[in-house]
Enzyme design. Structure first.
Site, PDB file in Angstrom:
ATOM      1  N   LYS A  98      13.751   2.851  -0.944  1.00  0.00           N
ATOM      2  CA  LYS A  98      12.684   3.554  -0.220  1.00  0.00           C
ATOM      3  C   LYS A  98      13.186   4.879   0.347  1.00  0.00           C
ATOM      4  O   LYS A  98      14.376   5.030   0.628  1.00  0.00           O
ATOM      5  CB  LYS A  98      12.196   2.698   0.956  1.00  0.00           C
ATOM      6  CG  LYS A  98      11.425   1.459   0.544  1.00  0.00           C
ATOM      7  CD  LYS A  98      11.073   0.675   1.794  1.00  0.00           C
ATOM      8  CE  LYS A  98       9.683   0.113   1.748  1.00  0.00           C
ATOM      9  NZ  LYS A  98       9.333  -0.575   3.000  1.00  0.00           N
TER      10      LYS A  98
ATOM     11  N   GLY B  33       2.625   6.727   1.398  1.00  0.00           N
ATOM     12  CA  GLY B  33       1.713   6.624   0.264  1.00  0.00           C
ATOM     13  C   GLY B  33       2.366   6.037  -0.985  1.00  0.00           C
ATOM     14  O   GLY B  33       1.924   6.298  -2.093  1.00  0.00           O
ATOM     15  N   GLY B  34       3.396   5.226  -0.786  1.00  0.00           N
ATOM     16  CA  GLY B  34       4.032   4.555  -1.919  1.00  0.00           C
ATOM     17  C   GLY B  34       4.955   5.454  -2.733  1.00  0.00           C
ATOM     18  O   GLY B  34       5.512   5.035  -3.740  1.00  0.00           O
TER      19      GLY B  34
ATOM     20  N   LYS C  51      15.467  -5.594   0.738  1.00  0.00           N
ATOM     21  CA  LYS C  51      15.246  -6.642  -0.243  1.00  0.00           C
ATOM     22  C   LYS C  51      13.773  -6.572  -0.629  1.00  0.00           C
ATOM     23  O   LYS C  51      12.918  -6.314   0.223  1.00  0.00           O
ATOM     24  CB  LYS C  51      15.579  -8.005   0.373  1.00  0.00           C
ATOM     25  CG  LYS C  51      15.478  -9.120  -0.622  1.00  0.00           C
ATOM     26  CD  LYS C  51      16.449 -10.262  -0.312  1.00  0.00           C
ATOM     27  CE  LYS C  51      16.403 -11.306  -1.416  1.00  0.00           C
ATOM     28  NZ  LYS C  51      17.071 -10.860  -2.662  1.00  0.00           N
TER      29      LYS C  51
ATOM     30  N   HIS D  65       0.516  -7.878   2.990  1.00  0.00           N
ATOM     31  CA  HIS D  65       0.694  -6.770   3.925  1.00  0.00           C
ATOM     32  C   HIS D  65      -0.174  -7.072   5.141  1.00  0.00           C
ATOM     33  O   HIS D  65      -1.401  -7.068   5.054  1.00  0.00           O
ATOM     34  CB  HIS D  65       0.277  -5.450   3.267  1.00  0.00           C
ATOM     35  CG  HIS D  65       0.281  -4.286   4.218  1.00  0.00           C
ATOM     36  ND1 HIS D  65       1.120  -3.204   4.071  1.00  0.00           N
ATOM     37  CD2 HIS D  65      -0.438  -4.041   5.338  1.00  0.00           C
ATOM     38  CE1 HIS D  65       0.910  -2.354   5.067  1.00  0.00           C
ATOM     39  NE2 HIS D  65      -0.043  -2.838   5.841  1.00  0.00           N
TER      40      HIS D  65
ATOM     41  N   GLU E 255       7.179  -0.688   8.689  1.00  0.00           N
ATOM     42  CA  GLU E 255       7.126   0.657   9.276  1.00  0.00           C
ATOM     43  C   GLU E 255       6.096   0.704  10.387  1.00  0.00           C
ATOM     44  O   GLU E 255       5.260  -0.187  10.528  1.00  0.00           O
ATOM     45  CB  GLU E 255       6.818   1.724   8.222  1.00  0.00           C
ATOM     46  CG  GLU E 255       5.437   1.618   7.621  1.00  0.00           C
ATOM     47  CD  GLU E 255       5.041   2.880   6.838  1.00  0.00           C
ATOM     48  OE1 GLU E 255       5.612   3.959   7.071  1.00  0.00           O
ATOM     49  OE2 GLU E 255       4.141   2.774   5.997  1.00  0.00           O
TER      50      GLU E 255
ATOM     51  N   ASN F   1       3.086   3.235  11.880  1.00  0.00           N
ATOM     52  CA  ASN F   1       2.278   4.434  11.676  1.00  0.00           C
ATOM     53  C   ASN F   1       1.811   4.930  13.034  1.00  0.00           C
ATOM     54  O   ASN F   1       1.196   4.180  13.802  1.00  0.00           O
ATOM     55  CB  ASN F   1       1.082   4.130  10.784  1.00  0.00           C
ATOM     56  CG  ASN F   1       1.525   3.827   9.363  1.00  0.00           C
ATOM     57  OD1 ASN F   1       2.397   4.490   8.831  1.00  0.00           O
ATOM     58  ND2 ASN F   1       0.961   2.801   8.767  1.00  0.00           N
TER      59      ASN F   1
ATOM     60  N   ARG G 188      -0.498   6.899  14.288  1.00  0.00           N
ATOM     61  CA  ARG G 188      -1.795   7.594  14.254  1.00  0.00           C
ATOM     62  C   ARG G 188      -2.900   6.550  14.151  1.00  0.00           C
ATOM     63  O   ARG G 188      -2.608   5.369  13.985  1.00  0.00           O
ATOM     64  CB  ARG G 188      -1.856   8.485  13.017  1.00  0.00           C
ATOM     65  CG  ARG G 188      -1.549   7.656  11.769  1.00  0.00           C
ATOM     66  CD  ARG G 188      -1.808   8.358  10.482  1.00  0.00           C
ATOM     67  NE  ARG G 188      -1.021   7.840   9.385  1.00  0.00           N
ATOM     68  CZ  ARG G 188      -1.279   6.755   8.677  1.00  0.00           C
ATOM     69  NH1 ARG G 188      -2.345   6.023   8.954  1.00  0.00           N
ATOM     70  NH2 ARG G 188      -0.499   6.356   7.705  1.00  0.00           N
TER      71      ARG G 188
ATOM     72  N   ARG H 130     -12.863   0.654   0.549  1.00  0.00           N
ATOM     73  CA  ARG H 130     -12.755   2.107   0.427  1.00  0.00           C
ATOM     74  C   ARG H 130     -13.467   2.532  -0.852  1.00  0.00           C
ATOM     75  O   ARG H 130     -13.060   2.130  -1.953  1.00  0.00           O
ATOM     76  CB  ARG H 130     -11.292   2.547   0.356  1.00  0.00           C
ATOM     77  CG  ARG H 130     -10.501   2.161   1.588  1.00  0.00           C
ATOM     78  CD  ARG H 130      -9.154   2.871   1.598  1.00  0.00           C
ATOM     79  NE  ARG H 130      -8.285   2.336   2.626  1.00  0.00           N
ATOM     80  CZ  ARG H 130      -7.131   2.899   2.992  1.00  0.00           C
ATOM     81  NH1 ARG H 130      -6.721   3.997   2.387  1.00  0.00           N
ATOM     82  NH2 ARG H 130      -6.396   2.360   3.940  1.00  0.00           N
TER      83      ARG H 130
HETATM   84  P1  ADP Z   1       4.266   3.793   2.439  1.00  0.00           P
HETATM   85  O1  ADP Z   1       4.518   4.526   3.708  1.00  0.00           O
HETATM   86  O2  ADP Z   1       4.641   4.534   1.218  1.00  0.00           O
HETATM   87  O3  ADP Z   1       2.904   3.204   2.380  1.00  0.00           O
HETATM   88  P2  ADP Z   1       5.398   1.210   3.089  1.00  0.00           P
HETATM   89  O4  ADP Z   1       6.765   0.980   3.620  1.00  0.00           O
HETATM   90  O5  ADP Z   1       4.274   1.036   4.034  1.00  0.00           O
HETATM   91  O6  ADP Z   1       5.355   2.654   2.410  1.00  0.00           O
HETATM   92  O7  ADP Z   1       5.136   0.293   1.857  1.00  0.00           O
HETATM   93  C1  ADP Z   1       3.963   0.350   1.086  1.00  0.00           C
HETATM   94  C2  ADP Z   1       3.677  -0.995   0.465  1.00  0.00           C
HETATM   95  O8  ADP Z   1       4.781  -1.448  -0.299  1.00  0.00           O
HETATM   96  C3  ADP Z   1       3.448  -2.092   1.502  1.00  0.00           C
HETATM   97  O9  ADP Z   1       2.120  -2.177   1.883  1.00  0.00           O
HETATM   98  C4  ADP Z   1       3.875  -3.337   0.743  1.00  0.00           C
HETATM   99  O10 ADP Z   1       2.804  -3.753  -0.076  1.00  0.00           O
HETATM  100  C5  ADP Z   1       4.966  -2.832  -0.157  1.00  0.00           C
HETATM  101  N1  ADP Z   1       6.307  -3.105   0.437  1.00  0.00           N
HETATM  102  C6  ADP Z   1       6.991  -2.357   1.327  1.00  0.00           C
HETATM  103  N2  ADP Z   1       8.187  -2.893   1.618  1.00  0.00           N
HETATM  104  C7  ADP Z   1       8.294  -4.012   0.887  1.00  0.00           C
HETATM  105  C8  ADP Z   1       9.316  -5.006   0.696  1.00  0.00           C
HETATM  106  N3  ADP Z   1      10.483  -4.934   1.318  1.00  0.00           N
HETATM  107  N4  ADP Z   1       9.067  -6.018  -0.161  1.00  0.00           N
HETATM  108  C9  ADP Z   1       7.893  -6.080  -0.835  1.00  0.00           C
HETATM  109  N5  ADP Z   1       6.914  -5.187  -0.716  1.00  0.00           N
HETATM  110  C10 ADP Z   1       7.090  -4.160   0.123  1.00  0.00           C
END
Ligand code: ADP
Length: 461
Positions: free
Chosen positions: A158, A164-165, A201, A208, A288, A290, A292, A338
């Site tokens: 990450k 936003g993925g 991991k 989520h 994480e 957010n 806002r 949405r």
């Molecule tokens: P972004 O800020 O890009 O949205 P996130 O950290 O919120 O990043 O992660 C986005 C999505 O990725 C989460 O909603 C979840 O579905 C998936 N995700 C994040 N971390 C993990 C993890 N450690 N294991 C499995 N899925 C994860």
């Protein structure tokens, strides 16, 4: 209370904040780009100022232009909405320096949570469970490889500045780690201007689950319950609901307490969201925060009866929280869909364009937050969100039925959109049972799309 608030955003959230201001007897001042001359928030407002060309960097991200308007119009506060400048620490600092209240946390708090690797570290020290992974950032691909070998695969690479993925890669095989690390890092540099990466991991088949937080300047922190945002496409949310079917009251209580502890550790003020992944065994991990208001805030508003944008404004004005934790009760069930101008059959490709005609659903328990109207042209420069359709009912099944009928009433003539897909999901057995994880949409896309095709063929026959 504030006299005049500048709304530094566009689309449905600009309209949402505009309404909250009006209801509080605060004068809203809106801004817009040259591409948004005809936007609904501009039409509604008595005071609207153009802040630059279409490109976000020249308008909605143009700090100087926004502050100039705020000062010239005598605004005493700025609401940043979500996206754009909402999580920009320098903007929050600049507002403070100009003596204008930023409706959100301080620049320091945004900085602390905006670096996700650093936020992870802070949460670990506060005793909030985090996904096993790196202790802060990892410097090199080789270090990442060493760490991943010790954590065990699969892992998730990450970006510390990610959102936003983007800047994220899953790694299942050890020999893929180094190339995917480099790929994710380049993407992060390109999107966010930062190559700082960290490792977690990869939790398999997670949900989520996030908790809404509100904190005032007096040091009080409350949580307003959970939202399940597991229905995602490309790591981006599509459907959200509250409460989650995956939580027992006991687990909800524990996660809520962890969310409050997380906000307190960050010395948080204003509205925020603590995001967790929940594994199939009921273990939850912070991913994480957010800093806002979120797109999906209405589902929380409907189940708690609390106006979150109003609360944000009150907090920024120095008022204490309007409720104690004991006074917050999650009642009934809310779902948000949405409605996006995007084509699900073509990898969710955005489809901006002219809305020839729109009919929005209504009736008991139905809310639509949107900037759409018949004849409006969706500009191609911004996100594809056209409307948020939100329903509320006493039970989850009634909410699903209400969402089905609301989606059936919705008519959008013009650009391709995802209404059919959302409707199919509302009929899909796994969704109806509440039996889904973040992999749901990818796993079921073929079935859902084939249902749409059957519908189209029936309609033609
Ligand atoms: P972004 O800020 O890009 O949205 P996130 O950290 O919120 O990043 O992660 C986005 C999505 O990725 C989460 O909603 C979840 O579905 C998936 N995700 C994040 N971390 C993990 C993890 N450690 N294991 C499995 N899925 C994860």
């Amino acid at each position: 209370m504030f006299k005049r608030i500048l709304i530094a955003n566009r689309g449905e959230i600009a309209v949402r904040v505009f309404r909250a201001c009006r209801e509080l007897d605060i004068e809203p001042v809106v801004v817009y780009s040259q591409a948004d001359v005809n936007a609904l928030h501009v039409q509604l407002a008595e005071r609207a100022y153009c802040i630059g060309p279409a490109r976000s960097a020249d308008s909605y991200l143009n700090v100087d232009a926004i502050l100039t308007v705020a000062k010239a119009t005598g605004c005493d506060a700025i609401h940043p909405g979500y996206g754009f400048l909402s999580e920009n620490d320098e903007f929050a600092d600049a507002c403070a320096q100009a003596g204008i209240a930023f409706i959100g946390p301080s620049g320091d708090v945004i900085r602390a949570m905006g670096n996700k690797a650093a936020a992870r570290k802070l949460m670990m020290s506060a005793g909030v469970p985090v996904v096993p992974g790196s202790d802060g950032a990892v410097e090199t691909a080789e270090q990442a490889k060493e760490l991943a070998d010790s954590i065990g695969y699969p892992v998730l690479i990450k970006a510390s500045a990610g959102g936003g993925g983007r800047g994220m890669r899953r790694v299942f095989e050890p020999d893929q780690l180094i190339p995917l690390f480099e790929e994710a890092r380049s993407e992060s540099v390109a999107c966010f201007g930062s190559g700082e990466m960290y490792l977690e991991k990869l939790i398999l088949n997670p949900r989520h689950i996030e908790f809404q937080i509100m904190a005032d300047q007096q040091g009080n922190v409350i949580q307003l319950g959970d939202r399940d945002c597991s229905i995602q496409r490309r790591n981006q949310k599509l459907i959200e609901e509250s409460p989650s079917k995956a939580l027992t009251p006991e687990l909800r209580e524990r996660m809520g307490a962890a969310a409050v502890a997380a906000a307190k550790a960050a010395h948080y003020v204003n509205a925020g969201t603590i995001e967790f992944v929940l594994d199939p065994d009921g273990n939850f991990y912070f991913i994480e925060m957010n800093t806002r208001i979120q797109v999906e805030h209405p589902v929380t508003e409907l189940v708690t009866g609390m106006d979150l944008v109003r609360e944000q404004i009150r907090i920024a004005a120095g008022l204490p929280l309007s409720r104690t934790q004991e006074e917050v009760v999650q009642k009934g069930h809310a779902i948000e869909c949405r409605i996006n101008a995007e084509d699900p059959a073509h990898n969710f490709q955005p489809c901006p364009g002219k809305i020839d005609f729109v009919h929005l659903p209504g009736g008991y328990g139905v809310r639509v937050d949107t900037g759409l109207y018949s004849g409006y042209t969706l500009p191609p420069y911004y996100d594809s969100l056209m409307a948020k359709l939100i329903v509320f009912a006493p039970t989850r099944l009634e909410a699903i039925r209400r969402m089905r009928r609301a989606l059936e009433e919705l008519v959008i003539e013009g650009p391709a959109n995802n209404t059919d897909l959302l409707h199919q999901i509302m009929h899909h057995p796994d969704f109806v049972r509440g039996n889904y994880t973040t992999g749901y949409l990818e796993a079921n896309m073929d079935t859902l799309l084939s249902w749409s095709r059957v519908g189209e063929e029936e309609a033609k026959a």
